[in-house]
Design a protein around this motif. Structure first.
Motif, PDB file in Angstrom:
ATOM      1  N   GLN A 210       0.676  -1.247  -0.184  1.00 53.47           N
ATOM      2  CA  GLN A 210       0.169   0.028   0.061  1.00 53.47           C
ATOM      3  C   GLN A 210       0.987   1.765  -0.097  1.00 53.47           C
ATOM      4  N   VAL A 211       2.074   1.744   0.678  1.00 54.03           N
ATOM      5  CA  VAL A 211       2.578   2.527   1.263  1.00 54.03           C
ATOM      6  C   VAL A 211       3.444   2.892  -0.349  1.00 54.03           C
ATOM      7  N   ARG A 212       3.889   1.431  -0.758  1.00 56.78           N
ATOM      8  CA  ARG A 212       4.750   2.104  -1.986  1.00 56.78           C
ATOM      9  C   ARG A 212       3.527   2.567  -3.198  1.00 56.78           C
ATOM     10  N   SER A 213       2.892   1.771  -2.824  1.00 57.74           N
ATOM     11  CA  SER A 213       2.177   2.358  -4.213  1.00 57.74           C
ATOM     12  C   SER A 213       1.477   3.399  -4.148  1.00 57.74           C
ATOM     13  N   MET A 214       1.196   4.081  -2.995  1.00 57.23           N
ATOM     14  CA  MET A 214       0.547   5.175  -3.035  1.00 57.23           C
ATOM     15  C   MET A 214       1.934   6.676  -3.133  1.00 57.23           C
ATOM     16  N   VAL A 215       2.594   6.161  -3.226  1.00 60.13           N
ATOM     17  CA  VAL A 215       4.443   7.034  -3.460  1.00 60.13           C
ATOM     18  C   VAL A 215       4.180   7.273  -4.770  1.00 60.13           C
ATOM     19  N   GLY A 216       4.121   6.103  -5.085  1.00 63.94           N
ATOM     20  CA  GLY A 216       4.512   6.068  -7.129  1.00 63.94           C
ATOM     21  C   GLY A 216       2.858   7.276  -7.446  1.00 63.94           C
ATOM     22  N   ALA A 217       2.032   7.384  -6.738  1.00 63.43           N
ATOM     23  CA  ALA A 217       0.463   7.718  -7.668  1.00 63.43           C
ATOM     24  C   ALA A 217       1.110   9.281  -7.015  1.00 63.43           C
ATOM     25  N   LEU A 218       1.664   9.176  -5.741  1.00 63.84           N
ATOM     26  CA  LEU A 218       2.293  10.820  -5.579  1.00 63.84           C
ATOM     27  C   LEU A 218       3.562  11.373  -6.528  1.00 63.84           C
ATOM     28  N   LEU A 219       4.019  10.577  -6.860  1.00 61.48           N
ATOM     29  CA  LEU A 219       5.376  10.550  -7.336  1.00 61.48           C
ATOM     30  C   LEU A 219       4.771  11.236  -8.845  1.00 61.48           C
ATOM     31  N   PHE A 220       3.387  10.539  -9.839  1.00 57.40           N
ATOM     32  CA  PHE A 220       3.015  10.856 -10.802  1.00 57.40           C
ATOM     33  C   PHE A 220       2.574  12.551 -10.889  1.00 57.40           C
ATOM     34  N   VAL A 221       1.857  12.817  -9.591  1.00 55.10           N
ATOM     35  CA  VAL A 221       1.455  13.803  -9.248  1.00 55.10           C
ATOM     36  C   VAL A 221       2.141  15.555  -9.023  1.00 55.10           C
ATOM     37  N   GLY A 222       3.109  14.347  -8.875  1.00 59.75           N
ATOM     38  CA  GLY A 222       4.576  15.545  -8.400  1.00 59.75           C
ATOM     39  C   GLY A 222       5.230  15.543  -9.753  1.00 59.75           C
ATOM     40  N   ASP A 223       5.489  15.137 -10.618  1.00 60.90           N
ATOM     41  CA  ASP A 223       6.087  15.625 -11.817  1.00 60.90           C
ATOM     42  C   ASP A 223       5.270  15.640 -13.134  1.00 60.90           C
ATOM     43  N   GLY A 224       4.326  15.628 -12.604  1.00 60.95           N
ATOM     44  CA  GLY A 224       3.601  16.347 -13.667  1.00 60.95           C
ATOM     45  C   GLY A 224       2.865  15.742 -14.390  1.00 60.95           C
ATOM     46  N   HIS A 225       2.699  14.639 -14.197  1.00 61.78           N
ATOM     47  CA  HIS A 225       1.926  13.404 -15.453  1.00 61.78           C
ATOM     48  C   HIS A 225       0.570  13.083 -15.127  1.00 61.78           C
ATOM     49  N   ARG A 226       0.384  13.509 -13.660  1.00 68.50           N
ATOM     50  CA  ARG A 226      -1.445  13.536 -13.224  1.00 68.50           C
ATOM     51  C   ARG A 226      -1.797  14.989 -12.583  1.00 68.50           C
ATOM     52  N   GLY A 227      -2.434  15.143 -12.251  1.00 69.24           N
ATOM     53  CA  GLY A 227      -3.178  16.522 -11.603  1.00 69.24           C
ATOM     54  C   GLY A 227      -3.914  15.998 -10.354  1.00 69.24           C
ATOM     55  N   VAL A 228      -3.952  16.922  -9.072  1.00 68.90           N
ATOM     56  CA  VAL A 228      -3.546  16.633  -8.108  1.00 68.90           C
ATOM     57  C   VAL A 228      -4.586  15.716  -7.550  1.00 68.90           C
ATOM     58  N   GLU A 229      -5.936  15.289  -7.837  1.00 74.31           N
ATOM     59  CA  GLU A 229      -6.691  15.203  -7.391  1.00 74.31           C
ATOM     60  C   GLU A 229      -7.360  13.628  -8.098  1.00 74.31           C
ATOM     61  N   TRP A 230      -5.615  13.162  -8.660  1.00 73.91           N
ATOM     62  CA  TRP A 230      -6.605  11.814  -9.233  1.00 73.91           C
ATOM     63  C   TRP A 230      -5.771  10.918  -8.353  1.00 73.91           C
TER      64      TRP A 230
END
Length: 280
Positions: A210-230
């Motif tokens: 769970q933690v590593r998956s959530m971090v993966g999602a946040l990295l996609f937000v941080g580098d601009g590939h996804r929006g904050v709401e994703w």
């Protein structure tokens, strides 16, 4: 469901830390793979000159490559063994254990203590850097290199949308018969002066990956590939999203485990056992 210590035995609490790089996780495995549990149990058997292996129960079963700074475990030893060895046991363990695992404290546990079921929260930190030059070689086993610049404010905002009690099926590896409902108590992101970004999360318990998956999602937000709401949209869908990557384990550290006051340990343990599938 009882967890009474058997007559003639004493329950001990162990506080320990380890570098997970060369371990195949915490839990003992078939096939002779090196694990933290195996190393500590072997050392304990050796220094107490015991024929039996006394099994450890741990607060959080970390995966291969994951580190721990504030891990907690318990073991039940015969009172005769404890009386004979307790004054020198900690130092003898230090001499017997390999250098990538340490026991820092070993003491009699209060009544009702169970390292796994009495815990009320676990706190993890994932460390990553977006330094164009990469990771400091001295930190390479503890910090992930992300080769896109990270917007920490966006990551922080996205993390806050996951706080609370939710079904984290979209971020978890499903286990047969186990619930994926968890309660995230705190989730935040900060950048330190050295450029390292720390993603810190505290919850009652965590599902596998769970933690590593959530971090993966946040990295996609941080580098601009996804929006904050994703990340929240993924959560609400309750199904695994192929765009959510499970990041590498070496950036993750179990920092701390929380327990209630001693007089509430037994009740907490009973509560946790009633929802056994929720505790990892």
């Amino acid at each position: 469901m009882s967890d009474e210590v058997q007559p003639g035995f004493v329950r001990l609490r162990l506080d320990l830390s380890y570098d997970g790089t060369a371990f195949s996780g915490w839990a003992k495995q078939a096939g002779g793979r090196r694990t933290v549990q195996g190393e500590v149990e072997d050392a304990l058997r050796t220094v107490t000159r015991s024929r039996d292996t006394y099994e450890l129960t741990v607060a959080g079963r970390t995966d291969a490559g994951v580190h721990a700074r504030g891990q907690v475990a318990h073991v039940d030893l015969p009172e005769t063994v404890w009386r004979e060895h307790h004054e020198k046991l900690l130092k003898r363990l230090a001499g017997r254990l390999p250098r990538d695992v340490r026991v820092w404290a070993l003491r009699e546990a209060p009544s009702g203590f169970n390292a796994r079921f009495a815990a009320i929260w676990r706190r993890y930190v994932y460390r990553v850097t977006d330094n164009p030059g990469g990771v400091d070689p001295l930190l390479r086993n503890h910090v992930l290199w992300h080769d896109w610049a990270l917007d920490v404010d966006a990551m922080e905002a996205a993390a806050k949308t996951l706080v609370g009690e939710h079904d984290f099926a979209a971020y978890a590896k499903k286990r047969e018969g186990a619930t994926t409902i968890r309660e995230i108590l705190d989730f935040g992101v900060r950048r330190h002066a050295d450029g390292i970004v720390e993603i810190e999360v505290r919850a009652d318990a965590f599902c596998h990956n769970q933690v590593r998956s959530m971090v993966g999602a946040l990295l996609f937000v941080g580098d601009g590939h996804r929006g904050v709401e994703w990340p929240r949209k993924v959560l609400d869908a309750r199904v695994r999203d192929s765009a959510v990557h499970v990041v590498r384990p070496h950036g993750l550290t179990l920092e701390e485990v929380g327990y209630p006051p001693d007089d509430q340990l037994a009740e907490r343990q009973l509560q946790a056992r009633r929802v056994r599938g929720r505790v990892h």
